[in-house]
Write a protein that holds these residues in place. Structure first.
Motif, PDB file in Angstrom:
ATOM      1  N   ALA A   1       0.797  -1.201  -0.055  1.00 33.04           N
ATOM      2  CA  ALA A   1       0.150  -0.105  -0.131  1.00 33.04           C
ATOM      3  C   ALA A   1       0.764   1.292  -0.029  1.00 33.04           C
ATOM      4  O   ALA A   1       0.659   2.233  -0.545  1.00 33.04           O
ATOM      5  N   MET A   2       1.865   1.159   0.516  1.00 32.95           N
ATOM      6  CA  MET A   2       2.690   2.284   0.900  1.00 32.95           C
ATOM      7  C   MET A   2       3.405   2.528  -0.824  1.00 32.95           C
ATOM      8  O   MET A   2       3.298   3.572  -1.183  1.00 32.95           O
ATOM      9  N   GLU A   3       4.015   1.486  -1.278  1.00 31.28           N
ATOM     10  CA  GLU A   3       4.525   1.522  -2.559  1.00 31.28           C
ATOM     11  C   GLU A   3       3.531   2.030  -3.704  1.00 31.28           C
ATOM     12  O   GLU A   3       3.972   2.781  -4.648  1.00 31.28           O
ATOM     13  N   GLN A   4       2.445   1.940  -3.587  1.00 25.98           N
ATOM     14  CA  GLN A   4       1.555   2.481  -4.401  1.00 25.98           C
ATOM     15  C   GLN A   4       0.894   3.643  -4.092  1.00 25.98           C
ATOM     16  O   GLN A   4      -0.048   4.122  -4.840  1.00 25.98           O
ATOM     17  N   GLY A   5       1.330   4.333  -3.178  1.00 22.47           N
ATOM     18  CA  GLY A   5       0.868   5.726  -2.882  1.00 22.47           C
ATOM     19  C   GLY A   5      -0.330   5.713  -2.153  1.00 22.47           C
ATOM     20  O   GLY A   5      -0.886   6.625  -2.125  1.00 22.47           O
ATOM     21  N   GLU A   6      -0.927   4.572  -1.777  1.00 24.96           N
ATOM     22  CA  GLU A   6      -2.192   4.706  -0.880  1.00 24.96           C
ATOM     23  C   GLU A   6      -2.269   4.980   0.328  1.00 24.96           C
ATOM     24  O   GLU A   6      -3.203   5.524   0.966  1.00 24.96           O
ATOM     25  N   LEU A   7      -1.012   5.137   1.279  1.00 27.56           N
ATOM     26  CA  LEU A   7      -0.691   5.555   2.357  1.00 27.56           C
ATOM     27  C   LEU A   7       0.299   6.502   2.496  1.00 27.56           C
ATOM     28  O   LEU A   7       1.415   5.980   2.946  1.00 27.56           O
ATOM     29  N   PRO A   8       0.299   7.712   1.851  1.00 31.20           N
ATOM     30  CA  PRO A   8       1.209   8.763   1.604  1.00 31.20           C
ATOM     31  C   PRO A   8       1.942   9.423   2.892  1.00 31.20           C
ATOM     32  O   PRO A   8       3.142   9.841   2.814  1.00 31.20           O
ATOM     33  N   GLU A   9       1.296   9.269   3.650  1.00 34.81           N
ATOM     34  CA  GLU A   9       1.699   9.815   5.009  1.00 34.81           C
ATOM     35  C   GLU A   9       2.550   8.565   6.023  1.00 34.81           C
ATOM     36  O   GLU A   9       3.058   9.104   7.057  1.00 34.81           O
ATOM     37  N   LEU A  10       2.610   7.436   5.651  1.00 35.74           N
ATOM     38  CA  LEU A  10       3.133   6.387   6.307  1.00 35.74           C
ATOM     39  C   LEU A  10       4.611   6.085   6.115  1.00 35.74           C
ATOM     40  O   LEU A  10       4.942   6.162   4.710  1.00 35.74           O
TER      41      LEU A  10
ATOM     42  N   LEU B   1      -5.792   4.812   9.326  1.00 37.30           N
ATOM     43  CA  LEU B   1      -5.593   4.733   8.072  1.00 37.30           C
ATOM     44  C   LEU B   1      -5.865   6.314   7.140  1.00 37.30           C
ATOM     45  O   LEU B   1      -5.110   6.518   6.419  1.00 37.30           O
ATOM     46  N   LEU B   2      -6.871   6.645   7.429  1.00 33.60           N
ATOM     47  CA  LEU B   2      -7.401   8.112   6.948  1.00 33.60           C
ATOM     48  C   LEU B   2      -6.265   9.170   7.470  1.00 33.60           C
ATOM     49  O   LEU B   2      -6.004   9.908   6.564  1.00 33.60           O
ATOM     50  N   SER B   3      -5.708   8.897   8.572  1.00 37.08           N
ATOM     51  CA  SER B   3      -4.661  10.029   9.036  1.00 37.08           C
ATOM     52  C   SER B   3      -3.480   9.623   8.227  1.00 37.08           C
ATOM     53  O   SER B   3      -2.675  10.683   7.951  1.00 37.08           O
ATOM     54  N   LEU B   4      -3.122   8.567   7.515  1.00 36.86           N
ATOM     55  CA  LEU B   4      -2.182   8.288   6.902  1.00 36.86           C
ATOM     56  C   LEU B   4      -2.378   8.715   5.444  1.00 36.86           C
ATOM     57  O   LEU B   4      -1.447   8.239   4.584  1.00 36.86           O
ATOM     58  N   GLY B   5      -3.639   9.050   5.047  1.00 36.93           N
ATOM     59  CA  GLY B   5      -3.772   9.540   3.667  1.00 36.93           C
ATOM     60  C   GLY B   5      -4.573   8.635   2.720  1.00 36.93           C
ATOM     61  O   GLY B   5      -4.701   8.622   1.844  1.00 36.93           O
ATOM     62  N   ALA B   6      -5.179   7.577   3.451  1.00 38.90           N
ATOM     63  CA  ALA B   6      -5.941   6.565   2.720  1.00 38.90           C
ATOM     64  C   ALA B   6      -7.157   7.262   2.260  1.00 38.90           C
ATOM     65  O   ALA B   6      -7.581   8.032   2.711  1.00 38.90           O
ATOM     66  N   ARG B   7      -7.598   6.919   1.045  1.00 37.65           N
ATOM     67  CA  ARG B   7      -8.814   7.491   0.301  1.00 37.65           C
ATOM     68  C   ARG B   7     -10.113   6.983   1.243  1.00 37.65           C
ATOM     69  O   ARG B   7     -10.241   5.676   1.345  1.00 37.65           O
ATOM     70  N   PRO B   8     -11.122   7.919   1.498  1.00 38.74           N
ATOM     71  CA  PRO B   8     -12.225   7.410   2.308  1.00 38.74           C
ATOM     72  C   PRO B   8     -12.934   6.345   1.289  1.00 38.74           C
ATOM     73  O   PRO B   8     -13.609   5.509   1.897  1.00 38.74           O
ATOM     74  N   ALA B   9     -12.913   6.773   0.044  1.00 41.27           N
ATOM     75  CA  ALA B   9     -13.901   5.740  -0.858  1.00 41.27           C
ATOM     76  C   ALA B   9     -13.401   4.473  -0.724  1.00 41.27           C
ATOM     77  O   ALA B   9     -14.383   3.249  -0.726  1.00 41.27           O
ATOM     78  N   ILE B  10     -11.815   4.251  -0.832  1.00 43.96           N
ATOM     79  CA  ILE B  10     -11.495   2.495  -0.524  1.00 43.96           C
ATOM     80  C   ILE B  10     -11.834   2.087   0.756  1.00 43.96           C
ATOM     81  O   ILE B  10     -12.134   0.814   0.590  1.00 43.96           O
ATOM     82  N   LEU B  11     -11.908   2.882   1.846  1.00 44.56           N
ATOM     83  CA  LEU B  11     -12.260   2.287   3.253  1.00 44.56           C
ATOM     84  C   LEU B  11     -13.602   1.646   3.140  1.00 44.56           C
ATOM     85  O   LEU B  11     -14.045   0.946   3.722  1.00 44.56           O
ATOM     86  N   ALA B  12     -14.543   2.774   2.375  1.00 46.99           N
ATOM     87  CA  ALA B  12     -15.884   2.871   2.484  1.00 46.99           C
ATOM     88  C   ALA B  12     -16.079   1.399   1.598  1.00 46.99           C
ATOM     89  O   ALA B  12     -17.080   0.442   2.286  1.00 46.99           O
ATOM     90  N   GLU B  13     -15.367   1.304   0.492  1.00 42.29           N
ATOM     91  CA  GLU B  13     -15.675   0.018  -0.379  1.00 42.29           C
ATOM     92  C   GLU B  13     -15.395  -1.430   0.112  1.00 42.29           C
ATOM     93  O   GLU B  13     -16.100  -2.410  -0.076  1.00 42.29           O
TER      94      GLU B  13
END
Length: 214
Positions: free
Chosen positions: A148-157, A198-210
């Motif tokens: 997830a980090m490598e794919q830029g899905e958690l940009p703050e981690l 996860l949200l605090s680390l930049g995760a997209r809310p739409a992915i979490l909801a999905e």
């Protein structure tokens, strides 16, 4: 040859039956609660027959850890592999782990958390076997977070292992509180806390909801 194959098949089936019961006993009463006599009584077998399957109490305990690992993998890791690597798989692992504990796949909640409390200060082969089992899970969760980090899905981690530690700590607390209070509420609290992290680390809310965490 066919006679020998038949014996092996019966032996393998007996071993599976005994280990299935051993897992449930250990998840409630601990690995030290496993005895040849109790298992024999519970599965309607002879003590000598059960003893012949494992050889010693220590070997029984080690076999129980391995069997529990296989059950855990089937309940959590294998279903998560249906999701693409990255944040979606991390979310699947979270959801599946919380479901595994809440649904009491093991009678006493998470087998590994119960065994860890029992064995953490007792060096030896059984603790080593437990450490290996836990390392497999920790490694898989950490690697999944790393994707997830490598794919830029958690940009703050910046540290996948740190996040894995935090998630496992919430798993531990939810399992303990659920067992103590007989409630599923702690799992929802853990899900909410993990989603917020996860949200605090930049995760997209739409992915979490999905993924059922939003």
């Amino acid at each position: 040859m066919q006679q020998m194959d038949g014996r092996k098949a019966r032996g393998d089936e007996s071993r599976r039956t005994v280990l299935a019961r051993a897992i449930d006993i250990a998840s409630v009463d601990g690995l030290e609660g496993l005895t040849i006599g109790r298992l024999a009584s519970d599965v309607s077998a002879s003590k000598s027959g059960v003893a012949a399957l494992f050889g010693s109490k220590e070997q029984l305990q080690l076999a129980t850890i391995e069997a529990a690992s296989a059950v855990f993998a089937e309940a959590v890791i294998e279903p998560a592999r249906a999701y693409p690597r990255g944040l979606r798989r991390v979310c699947a692992l979270v959801r599946l782990w919380l479901g595994y504990s809440a649904d009491r796949v093991f009678e006493g909640g998470c087998f590994f958390l119960a065994a860890s409390v029992e064995c953490d200060s007792k060096p030896g082969p059984v603790r080593d076997g437990l450490i290996r089992a836990l390392a497999t899970w920790d490694g898989y969760l950490g690697v999944s977070i790393g994707y997830a980090m490598e794919q830029g899905e958690l940009p703050e981690l910046t540290d996948a292992e740190q996040l894995a530690f935090e998630i496992n700590a919430l798993f531990n607390e939810s399992n303990t509180r659920s067992l103590l209070h007989g409630s599923r509420v702690p799992y929802e609290q853990a899900r909410t806390a993990i989603a917020a992290r996860l949200l605090s680390l930049g995760a997209r809310p739409a992915i979490l909801a999905e993924a059922g965490l939003g």
